[in-house]
Write a protein that holds these residues in place. Structure first.
Motif, PDB file in Angstrom:
ATOM      1  N   UNK A 224      51.509  45.382  27.000  1.00  0.00           N
ATOM      2  CA  UNK A 224      50.472  44.797  26.144  1.00  0.00           C
ATOM      3  C   UNK A 224      50.070  43.420  26.648  1.00  0.00           C
ATOM      4  N   UNK A 225      48.842  43.037  26.325  1.00  0.00           N
ATOM      5  CA  UNK A 225      48.383  41.661  26.481  1.00  0.00           C
ATOM      6  C   UNK A 225      48.343  41.027  25.104  1.00  0.00           C
ATOM      7  N   UNK A 226      48.699  39.750  25.032  1.00  0.00           N
ATOM      8  CA  UNK A 226      48.605  39.072  23.746  1.00  0.00           C
ATOM      9  C   UNK A 226      49.390  37.791  23.712  1.00  0.00           C
ATOM     10  N   UNK A 227      49.196  37.040  22.629  1.00  0.00           N
ATOM     11  CA  UNK A 227      49.860  35.755  22.449  1.00  0.00           C
ATOM     12  C   UNK A 227      50.148  35.538  20.977  1.00  0.00           C
ATOM     13  N   UNK A 228      51.144  34.702  20.709  1.00  0.00           N
ATOM     14  CA  UNK A 228      51.487  34.305  19.348  1.00  0.00           C
ATOM     15  C   UNK A 228      52.003  32.874  19.378  1.00  0.00           C
ATOM     16  N   UNK A 229      51.857  32.176  18.252  1.00  0.00           N
ATOM     17  CA  UNK A 229      52.249  30.773  18.185  1.00  0.00           C
ATOM     18  C   UNK A 229      52.802  30.451  16.806  1.00  0.00           C
ATOM     19  N   UNK A 230      53.768  29.522  16.783  1.00  0.00           N
ATOM     20  CA  UNK A 230      54.418  29.101  15.546  1.00  0.00           C
ATOM     21  C   UNK A 230      54.569  27.584  15.581  1.00  0.00           C
ATOM     22  N   UNK A 231      54.186  26.918  14.497  1.00  0.00           N
ATOM     23  CA  UNK A 231      54.352  25.470  14.403  1.00  0.00           C
ATOM     24  C   UNK A 231      55.580  25.184  13.536  1.00  0.00           C
ATOM     25  N   UNK A 232      56.552  24.457  14.120  1.00  0.00           N
ATOM     26  CA  UNK A 232      57.815  24.154  13.457  1.00  0.00           C
ATOM     27  C   UNK A 232      57.868  22.656  13.180  1.00  0.00           C
ATOM     28  N   UNK A 233      58.199  22.290  11.926  1.00  0.00           N
ATOM     29  CA  UNK A 233      58.204  20.876  11.566  1.00  0.00           C
ATOM     30  C   UNK A 233      59.462  20.535  10.780  1.00  0.00           C
ATOM     31  N   UNK A 234      59.729  19.247  10.689  1.00  0.00           N
ATOM     32  CA  UNK A 234      60.858  18.748   9.907  1.00  0.00           C
ATOM     33  C   UNK A 234      60.496  18.719   8.428  1.00  0.00           C
ATOM     34  N   UNK A 235      61.524  18.551   7.611  1.00  0.00           N
ATOM     35  CA  UNK A 235      61.313  18.427   6.170  1.00  0.00           C
ATOM     36  C   UNK A 235      60.452  17.203   5.871  1.00  0.00           C
ATOM     37  N   UNK A 236      60.700  16.129   6.565  1.00  0.00           N
ATOM     38  CA  UNK A 236      59.924  14.907   6.363  1.00  0.00           C
ATOM     39  C   UNK A 236      58.451  15.128   6.692  1.00  0.00           C
ATOM     40  N   UNK A 237      58.190  15.789   7.814  1.00  0.00           N
ATOM     41  CA  UNK A 237      56.804  16.036   8.217  1.00  0.00           C
ATOM     42  C   UNK A 237      56.104  16.904   7.175  1.00  0.00           C
ATOM     43  N   UNK A 238      56.794  17.952   6.703  1.00  0.00           N
ATOM     44  CA  UNK A 238      56.196  18.842   5.701  1.00  0.00           C
ATOM     45  C   UNK A 238      55.853  18.077   4.430  1.00  0.00           C
ATOM     46  N   UNK A 239      56.748  17.186   4.006  1.00  0.00           N
ATOM     47  CA  UNK A 239      56.506  16.408   2.787  1.00  0.00           C
ATOM     48  C   UNK A 239      55.365  15.409   2.983  1.00  0.00           C
ATOM     49  N   UNK A 240      55.386  14.706   4.106  1.00  0.00           N
ATOM     50  CA  UNK A 240      54.374  13.673   4.343  1.00  0.00           C
ATOM     51  C   UNK A 240      52.977  14.245   4.495  1.00  0.00           C
TER      52      UNK A 240
END
Length: 402
Positions: A224-240
């Protein structure tokens, strides 16, 4: 800058392209990476300028292809890490991103995976009987000693031989193996990102072209051809940044590799990774305080139908040898105890190696947010991803709605 280590990491954005048969679309790997990465950033509502590190996984492109891929998202000068861990590449990228966040190295990390593949069966790194230069020489050597080496694709051979051993040892039937394919093709009919949306009966799957007995074409993942992406952040970043409402916690994650158990028995069942998967699952349950009984939805590495059955056993969903009866009972589809591979899995969604583990994460995040549309698993709160590569690496990830 001094960072506090919270011990928690969250997924706040996911994106993927449609997985497609190679050469279907006139695009390059950087085009698909841009599409998936842009979608993940838009999902999170976070601009690329806030990303501090990028971890990029792929198997068939040249060194520093990761840089070429993320340059389409922005030229911010951040560190870019290129990873290749065979079919577990995508989940390895996710694990690396999580470790950066949990370790306080960065607050916002992009995990990106892609693959532009060639048509035809995956070679598996070994010519007929010649294992000398293959990274998986020991695995194929186990197979050859017990079953010989035939002209069919090497990866299909080793998994097909694992299926034969499972049938001989536990009484698993060809109908039960075909039931895995039927289930996953049925699930993919509701997934617009899947390479295939065709539905097949068990009889049609059994009647399809044999790749390596007992596996037919409709029980094997395609190139197959294809791509996927995930953004991972800290608890602080999510809150801010006000991202708690869309955040999914990485509640537990582990990677294992082969031990003596993989080879000591001389069995293809062990050589293709059941011991690795079992060990990774055990570690994740211990670290998260959750067990398989807490899981609602699962995306697992069904590169071949037999590997789905082996993974049921490794994850503790049933006793060793009982996986054929488990799938036959309906316990792993809608209305059953778990829904396994609602995306269609590798068999029907597709398998661009570098993207697969991240696409599993995207599906689980959509499920846990209640955004999976017609394939939504009702009330899903905990999801498990399992991604494995010969050579070997097994990654198990538990995701929990924050």
């Amino acid at each position: 800058m001094t960072r506090e280590t919270t011990g928690k990491a969250y997924v706040v954005g996911v994106g993927m392209t449609k997985f497609e048969k190679p050469e279907t679309r006139d695009w390059q790997y950087w085009d698909m990476a841009e599409e998936a990465g842009t979608a993940a950033l838009a999902d999170a509502g976070v601009p690329y300028t806030r990303v501090e590190q990028a971890v990029v996984g792929y198997c068939f492109q040249a060194s520093t292809a990761g840089q070429r891929a993320v340059y389409a998202l922005g030229l911010s000068g951040i560190p870019v890490y290129n990873l290749n861990n065979n079919c577990a590449t995508g989940s390895t990228a996710l694990m690396t991103a999580r470790q950066f966040v949990e370790g306080g190295v960065a607050d916002c990390v992009l995990a990106l995976g892609f693959e532009k593949m060639s048509r035809g069966s995956l070679g598996g790194g070994a010519a007929a009987g010649d294992f000398s230069t293959s990274p998986v020489a020991r695995h194929y050597g186990i197979m050859a000693a017990r079953h010989g080496f035939e002209a069919s694709p090497p990866t299909a051979q080793i998994f097909g031989n694992a299926a034969r051993e499972h049938m001989e040892r536990y009484g698993t039937t060809e109908v039960q193996l075909a039931a895995v394919g039927a289930k996953n093709h049925q699930h993919s009919a509701n997934n617009p990102h899947a390479q295939f949306q065709d539905v097949y009966t068990v009889d049609e799957i059994l009647a399809a072209k044999t790749v390596h007995r007992p596996l037919t074409k409709l029980q094997c993942s395609p190139t197959s051809d294809g791509a996927a992406a995930v953004l991972v952040v800290s608890e602080r970043f999510a809150d801010e940044h006000g991202l708690r409402d869309r955040a999914v916690e990485i509640a537990g994650q582990a990677m294992t590799t082969d031990t003596e158990e993989s080879f000591a028995s001389g069995s293809c069942i062990d050589a293709v990774g059941r011991p690795m998967s079992r060990a990774a699952a055990r570690q994740v349950y211990e670290r998260s305080g959750l067990g398989i009984e807490d899981v609602d939805v699962i995306e697992l590495h069904d590169c071949f139908s037999i590997n789905e059955l082996l993974t049921y056993e490794a994850l503790g969903m049933c006793e060793e040898g009982a996986s054929g009866k488990l799938v036959e009972s309906g316990a792993t589809t809608y209305g059953g105890r778990w829904v396994v591979n609602p995306s269609g899995g590798l068999i029907s969604k597709g398998h661009p190696l570098g993207a697969t583990g991240l696409a599993q994460t995207a599906e689980l995040v959509w499920q846990l947010r209640g955004q999976a549309g017609a394939r939504q698993v009702a009330g899903a709160r905990v999801g498990l991803a399992h991604n494995i590569g010969l050579g070997g690496a097994a990654v198990v990830t538990l995701l929990r709605k924050a």
